[in-house]
Design a protein around this motif. Structure first.
Motif, PDB file in Angstrom:
ATOM      1  N   ARG A 180     -20.850 -22.508 -11.887  1.00 24.32           N
ATOM      2  CA  ARG A 180     -19.790 -23.755 -12.427  1.00 24.32           C
ATOM      3  C   ARG A 180     -18.968 -22.533 -13.246  1.00 24.32           C
ATOM      4  O   ARG A 180     -17.886 -23.022 -13.804  1.00 24.32           O
ATOM      5  N   THR A 181     -19.176 -21.288 -13.635  1.00 25.95           N
ATOM      6  CA  THR A 181     -18.435 -20.300 -14.550  1.00 25.95           C
ATOM      7  C   THR A 181     -17.939 -19.308 -13.544  1.00 25.95           C
ATOM      8  O   THR A 181     -17.338 -18.372 -14.290  1.00 25.95           O
ATOM      9  N   THR A 182     -18.296 -19.073 -12.495  1.00 21.93           N
ATOM     10  CA  THR A 182     -17.725 -17.889 -11.484  1.00 21.93           C
ATOM     11  C   THR A 182     -16.089 -18.175 -11.587  1.00 21.93           C
ATOM     12  O   THR A 182     -15.653 -19.452 -11.526  1.00 21.93           O
ATOM     13  N   PRO A 183     -15.217 -16.968 -11.297  1.00 19.90           N
ATOM     14  CA  PRO A 183     -13.811 -17.240 -11.164  1.00 19.90           C
ATOM     15  C   PRO A 183     -13.570 -18.158 -10.285  1.00 19.90           C
ATOM     16  O   PRO A 183     -12.549 -19.075 -10.360  1.00 19.90           O
ATOM     17  N   LYS A 184     -14.164 -18.152  -8.898  1.00 22.25           N
ATOM     18  CA  LYS A 184     -13.817 -19.142  -7.824  1.00 22.25           C
ATOM     19  C   LYS A 184     -14.152 -20.720  -8.154  1.00 22.25           C
ATOM     20  O   LYS A 184     -13.379 -21.635  -7.931  1.00 22.25           O
ATOM     21  N   ALA A 185     -15.165 -20.988  -8.667  1.00 28.00           N
ATOM     22  CA  ALA A 185     -15.504 -22.177  -9.290  1.00 28.00           C
ATOM     23  C   ALA A 185     -14.682 -22.761 -10.399  1.00 28.00           C
ATOM     24  O   ALA A 185     -14.239 -23.961 -10.318  1.00 28.00           O
ATOM     25  N   VAL A 186     -14.014 -21.948 -11.075  1.00 31.57           N
ATOM     26  CA  VAL A 186     -13.249 -22.125 -12.208  1.00 31.57           C
ATOM     27  C   VAL A 186     -11.728 -22.680 -11.482  1.00 31.57           C
ATOM     28  O   VAL A 186     -11.054 -23.892 -11.992  1.00 31.57           O
ATOM     29  N   VAL A 187     -11.311 -21.947 -10.560  1.00 30.86           N
ATOM     30  CA  VAL A 187     -10.073 -22.322  -9.809  1.00 30.86           C
ATOM     31  C   VAL A 187     -10.221 -23.689  -8.886  1.00 30.86           C
ATOM     32  O   VAL A 187      -9.499 -24.609  -9.123  1.00 30.86           O
ATOM     33  N   MET A 188     -11.638 -23.785  -8.411  1.00 29.49           N
ATOM     34  CA  MET A 188     -11.616 -24.947  -7.732  1.00 29.49           C
ATOM     35  C   MET A 188     -11.564 -26.169  -8.327  1.00 29.49           C
ATOM     36  O   MET A 188     -11.403 -27.252  -7.975  1.00 29.49           O
ATOM     37  N   THR A 189     -12.297 -25.927  -9.456  1.00 26.51           N
ATOM     38  CA  THR A 189     -12.489 -27.118 -10.603  1.00 26.51           C
ATOM     39  C   THR A 189     -11.086 -27.693 -11.018  1.00 26.51           C
ATOM     40  O   THR A 189     -10.595 -28.846 -11.009  1.00 26.51           O
ATOM     41  N   LEU A 190     -10.185 -26.669 -11.143  1.00 30.68           N
ATOM     42  CA  LEU A 190      -8.939 -26.978 -12.091  1.00 30.68           C
ATOM     43  C   LEU A 190      -7.921 -27.518 -11.126  1.00 30.68           C
ATOM     44  O   LEU A 190      -7.062 -28.154 -11.409  1.00 30.68           O
ATOM     45  N   CYS A 191      -8.040 -27.043  -9.591  1.00 32.64           N
ATOM     46  CA  CYS A 191      -7.183 -27.533  -8.743  1.00 32.64           C
ATOM     47  C   CYS A 191      -7.586 -28.764  -7.786  1.00 32.64           C
ATOM     48  O   CYS A 191      -6.937 -29.122  -6.795  1.00 32.64           O
ATOM     49  N   GLN A 192      -8.856 -29.360  -8.258  1.00 31.09           N
ATOM     50  CA  GLN A 192      -9.242 -30.522  -7.419  1.00 31.09           C
ATOM     51  C   GLN A 192      -8.325 -31.515  -7.129  1.00 31.09           C
ATOM     52  O   GLN A 192      -8.392 -32.398  -6.366  1.00 31.09           O
ATOM     53  N   ASN A 193      -7.330 -31.671  -8.079  1.00 32.21           N
ATOM     54  CA  ASN A 193      -6.413 -32.934  -7.859  1.00 32.21           C
ATOM     55  C   ASN A 193      -5.080 -32.487  -7.142  1.00 32.21           C
ATOM     56  O   ASN A 193      -4.359 -33.302  -6.954  1.00 32.21           O
ATOM     57  N   ILE A 194      -4.913 -31.231  -6.938  1.00 31.43           N
ATOM     58  CA  ILE A 194      -3.491 -30.903  -6.030  1.00 31.43           C
ATOM     59  C   ILE A 194      -3.853 -30.224  -4.774  1.00 31.43           C
ATOM     60  O   ILE A 194      -3.064 -29.568  -3.979  1.00 31.43           O
ATOM     61  N   PHE A 195      -5.154 -30.303  -4.221  1.00 27.55           N
ATOM     62  CA  PHE A 195      -5.472 -29.868  -2.806  1.00 27.55           C
ATOM     63  C   PHE A 195      -4.651 -30.549  -1.605  1.00 27.55           C
ATOM     64  O   PHE A 195      -4.427 -31.654  -1.990  1.00 27.55           O
ATOM     65  N   ASP A 196      -4.387 -29.887  -0.678  1.00 24.50           N
ATOM     66  CA  ASP A 196      -4.067 -30.547   0.734  1.00 24.50           C
ATOM     67  C   ASP A 196      -2.477 -30.985   0.414  1.00 24.50           C
ATOM     68  O   ASP A 196      -2.064 -32.008   1.086  1.00 24.50           O
ATOM     69  N   LYS A 197      -1.609 -30.277  -0.418  1.00 26.57           N
ATOM     70  CA  LYS A 197      -0.220 -30.741  -0.782  1.00 26.57           C
ATOM     71  C   LYS A 197       0.698 -29.640  -0.532  1.00 26.57           C
ATOM     72  O   LYS A 197       1.894 -29.648  -0.567  1.00 26.57           O
ATOM     73  N   GLY A 198       0.049 -28.448  -0.034  1.00 24.54           N
ATOM     74  CA  GLY A 198       0.976 -27.337   0.106  1.00 24.54           C
ATOM     75  C   GLY A 198       1.454 -26.337  -0.953  1.00 24.54           C
ATOM     76  O   GLY A 198       2.266 -25.763  -1.035  1.00 24.54           O
ATOM     77  N   HIS A 199       0.607 -26.483  -2.017  1.00 22.50           N
ATOM     78  CA  HIS A 199       0.847 -25.919  -3.410  1.00 22.50           C
ATOM     79  C   HIS A 199       0.605 -24.373  -3.003  1.00 22.50           C
ATOM     80  O   HIS A 199      -0.039 -23.906  -2.097  1.00 22.50           O
ATOM     81  N   THR A 200       1.246 -23.233  -4.084  1.00 21.89           N
ATOM     82  CA  THR A 200       0.844 -22.136  -4.087  1.00 21.89           C
ATOM     83  C   THR A 200       0.360 -21.734  -5.270  1.00 21.89           C
ATOM     84  O   THR A 200       1.049 -21.975  -6.361  1.00 21.89           O
TER      85      THR A 200
END
Length: 563
Positions: free
Chosen positions: A291-311
């Motif tokens: 839960r504290t790895t860089p990838k886990a931090v990113v996936m947690t913060l972005c959970q509400n914006i996935f599948d919308k074409g963000h960069t």
């Protein structure tokens, strides 16, 4: 086995296996005949590995391609980026078209219900403290309400606008430090005891396994409100911020690149012009490494914006090939810098020597591009959206050619820095030994205020400064219309500017009574019988205090000074 010279008519079709450990740049004689003079120079790594040597007569096309089926095969850029859904989100403010006042935007994030909850938890905590310890100051505790909590927050924000070295100096009568505003809002003693008792969660219901349990409800509520009223644009950014704190807490961090190097780390998802859409507080490894790895931090913060074409734009602490693959699967692009020691990146790009302005890039079959660009120093970048496109930008009066990837990265990466910069102006944070109060003040008095300011300027098409916005917000919090509504007499007493002393009507012989303050002191010193004789009788009383006690002039002045 037979190895011949390159000038020989026969060619080599077999492989030579070197199964032993060899040193770098050592010359070996490889021959089936001990008297052979034919030599090859083989450079091997410091680990046990077999190598295949191809003769000069065997072309690269004739040699079998053993990497065709590898997932990390890197080729020259072809501009074949992954097919991610085009941006389908709607940027802008939602559900707030009817708002116009500054305080209304702030109350979107720090709601009336939150003020009520804070007041309730503060009263509960005060009762818990009073059961364990007693003192003259603690004995004067009076239950608070949401109006007083608003006043407390308003004064704290104002103290960021007007800096003095110590809190008690705001109520000082010294001409050098004298301020008229704080005494008109709240007495000094009341402010200090409120600040001491301020609490957010009942300690009896705390979860010992959660290090953020003392502020978990307000964290969850603020996250929900931040994401509710502003939809992010296509380009978003994740970076860390730090809340300065030098006290004792197990997850305190040291960050060399920040002005305040010690404190609590805060991961923030932001976008221009500095709006904080989501955040996460780093609380160490207790919750599990995953839960504290860089990838886990990113996936947690972005959970509400996935599948919308963000960069998504990140720096080299977060970026990796694994993260790029995860985001592609969720229809989200990744751009950012990357560390040269990350797994699965080609060493050919990392070790390439470039002159200033040169670009060298490799691309995977799935479109992930790894680029090295030489400016003042080497810059290693990764992108799932760009290839090797360049653009001309003006830098200090000169036209400079830069990769499009670098231009987009620089444009978005500053979002978190802008948010921190705005919070640094008139920062209300002060020294405290309670880490959760420091974090709460950062979220309530900085992050929420900055977000409200951005919403206000966007909605009203104005450009007032953050200092002006804070000033208007202070005026509302300290003097809002409901400040004295539904107050108990004890709390209403502390809300007045100054008490007034009046003279009882009638003959002095008939209306005078003992001074309440003098009588109380004499009772403690001499006892009741002596106190009745020694205490002087007066006709003056305080009309603003409960029960309207009779007081002599010296006692009234002394009491009124501390109220």
């Amino acid at each position: 086995m037979e190895i011949q010279d390159a000038n020989s008519s026969s060619s080599i079709s077999s492989e030579i296996e070197i199964p032993f450990r060899i040193k770098r740049s050592r010359r070996f004689i490889l021959s089936s005949d001990e008297t052979s003079d034919e030599t090859f120079e083989v450079t091997a790594r410091h680990r046990l590995k077999s190598r295949r040597i191809v003769s000069s007569t065997e072309t690269e096309d004739e040699a079998p391609n053993i990497t065709d089926d590898l997932p990390d095969q890197w080729i020259n850029p072809r501009g074949n980026q992954p097919s991610v859904l085009p941006f389908i989100g709607t940027r802008g403010i939602t559900l707030v078209d009817y708002l116009c006042a500054e305080e209304e935007f702030y109350l979107l994030f720090v709601t009336e219900e939150m003020f009520e909850d804070i007041a309730e938890q503060t009263n509960i905590y005060a009762m818990q403290v009073l059961t364990q310890k007693r003192s003259c100051r603690l004995d004067k505790w009076i239950p608070t309400n949401k109006s007083e909590i608003k006043k407390l927050f308003g004064l704290l924000i104002w103290m960021g606008l007007v800096k003095l070295p110590e809190i008690n100096l705001y109520w000082s009568k010294d001409p050098i430090f004298a301020q008229n505003f704080p005494p008109s809002v709240m007495p000094r003693n009341r402010f200090e005891i409120l600040l001491r008792m301020l609490h957010f969660v009942n300690n009896e219901n705390a979860n010992p396994e959660d290090r953020l349990t003392k502020m978990r409800p307000i964290i969850d509520k603020l996250k929900e409100n931040f994401a509710k009223y502003y939809d992010p644009p296509e380009m978003i950014c994740i970076d860390e911020s730090i809340i300065p704190f030098r006290g004792r807490v197990v997850f305190k961090q040291y960050m060399k690149q920040k002005k305040h190097r010690y404190g609590v780390k805060l991961f923030k998802l932001c976008f221009k012009p500095g709006y904080t859409y989501n955040f996460q507080i780093y609380c160490g490894q207790q919750s599990g490494k995953e839960r504290t790895t860089p990838k886990a931090v990113v996936m947690t913060l972005c959970q509400n914006i996935f599948d919308k074409g963000h960069t998504l734009c990140v720096d080299n602490w977060y970026s990796s090939i694994d993260l790029a693959e995860e985001l592609i699967a969720r229809n989200t692009h990744l751009i950012g810098t990357i560390r040269s020691n990350r797994k699965r990146i080609p060493k050919e790009v990392v070790q390439k020597k470039l002159r200033r302005g040169e670009i060298y890039a490799k691309e995977r079959k799935d479109g992930i591009t790894l680029m090295k660009w030489k400016d003042k120093r080497d810059v290693l970048l990764v992108s799932t959206k760009h290839s090797v496109e360049t653009a001309v930008v003006n830098k200090k009066g000169y036209d400079v050619v830069k990769p499009k990837l670098v231009i987009d990265y620089n444009e978005v990466k500053s979002s978190v820095d802008v948010s921190d910069q705005m919070a640094a102006y008139s920062n209300p944070l002060r020294k405290t030994i309670k880490w959760y109060k420091k974090v709460a003040f950062e979220l309530f008095l900085n992050t929420s205020v900055i977000n409200a300011w951005i919403l206000f300027n966007t909605q009203q098409h104005s450009s007032i400064s953050i200092v002006e916005f804070r000033k208007r917000l202070v005026n509302y919090l300290c003097y809002c219309e409901d400040n004295n509504n539904n107050l108990s007499p004890e709390i209403a007493k502390t809300s007045r500017k100054r008490h007034e002393i009046k003279k009882q009507k009638g003959k002095a012989v008939n209306v005078r009574k003992r001074c309440a303050s003098c009588y109380k002191k004499n009772v403690k010193q001499y006892g009741t019988e002596v106190a009745r004789q020694k205490t002087k009788r007066v006709v003056t009383f305080c009309s603003d205090c409960p029960n309207k006690p009779f007081l002599c002039i010296p006692c009234f002045k002394k009491i009124n000074h501390y109220l």
